[in-house]
Design an enzyme around this catalytic site. Sequence first.
Site: not given
Length: 304
Positions: A239, A247, A279
């Site tokens: 993070y 997020h 991601k």
Amino acid sequence: MEGGRRVPLLVSDKKAFVWDIDDIAVIRTEYRVCGTLLGTLPHLSQQNVFLGVPLVLSPEEAVLLVNKGFAVLVDDPAAHSSPELAALEKWNLGRSELVQSQIAALEAKDTGSHSKDMSMSEKAQQKREQREARRAAATAIKTDADAALSVSRVPVQAPRPPRTAPTYTVIIPGTSTSFSWYTQEPHAYSTIQAAKDAGIWSYPSDLTERAKCAVFQDLWEKGYYMGGGLKFGGDFLVYPGDPLRYHSHFTATVIESPDKSIMPMEIVAHGRLGTATKKTHLFCTWDEAVGDVSYVSIEWAGFG
């Protein structure tokens, strides 16, 4: 953190726990270590969204805090001794006195506010009765061909519901540090090796675990927060700030050696999973010979 207070990590069954709320706040806000809350909250024993103390740390988090000098590992079972009966009775008496003093203070405060509420409610009742009397006096007279009857309405006052017994919230110290039969100092270890020698800690014990600790520390030193990455196919979630506010940007997979091979299907799987979860997937390689971590990111690129 030379000369400062080190946070005690209470070790039981080779897991590190933090029970003190102030210590939990310190390691999160100052040391950027989050851990995972395990306990239920008072009056919400069935909830499973927001949990309470204790906080359990991952092995990598505990190793980081100890190696950086922020914390010590405490053999929690050994720190507890069997209390004498007189000491236990004294502690129970002090706890009861603390509870009674808080209840007395709350009752005195409640009595004052209740008296004020009663005086206000009596005035409101008088005004209500006056309004009902005026309405009764102004009631129209119902007539028919034979006679006129005067009907007056008598206000009916609903009975007041019985006042329920008040409930109070009192504060009771719950940490073991307030017990005279609990001593941490003889059972606290300021290094991982010392805790291993004492038999209360074993992580890291092999190359894979050493690689995870090294990658975790390297990412932490770069300013990131880390969480568990199992749900997203990796070892850590990375993070840019506190996970309560951000997020995760990366999913990290640790590779314990530059010589370890990676199957092509594994690269494809991580790339697809990272894209599906928005991601970037990181392959983090630990080279123990030179003490260096290198990173390779995988993400899908556009075609055509």
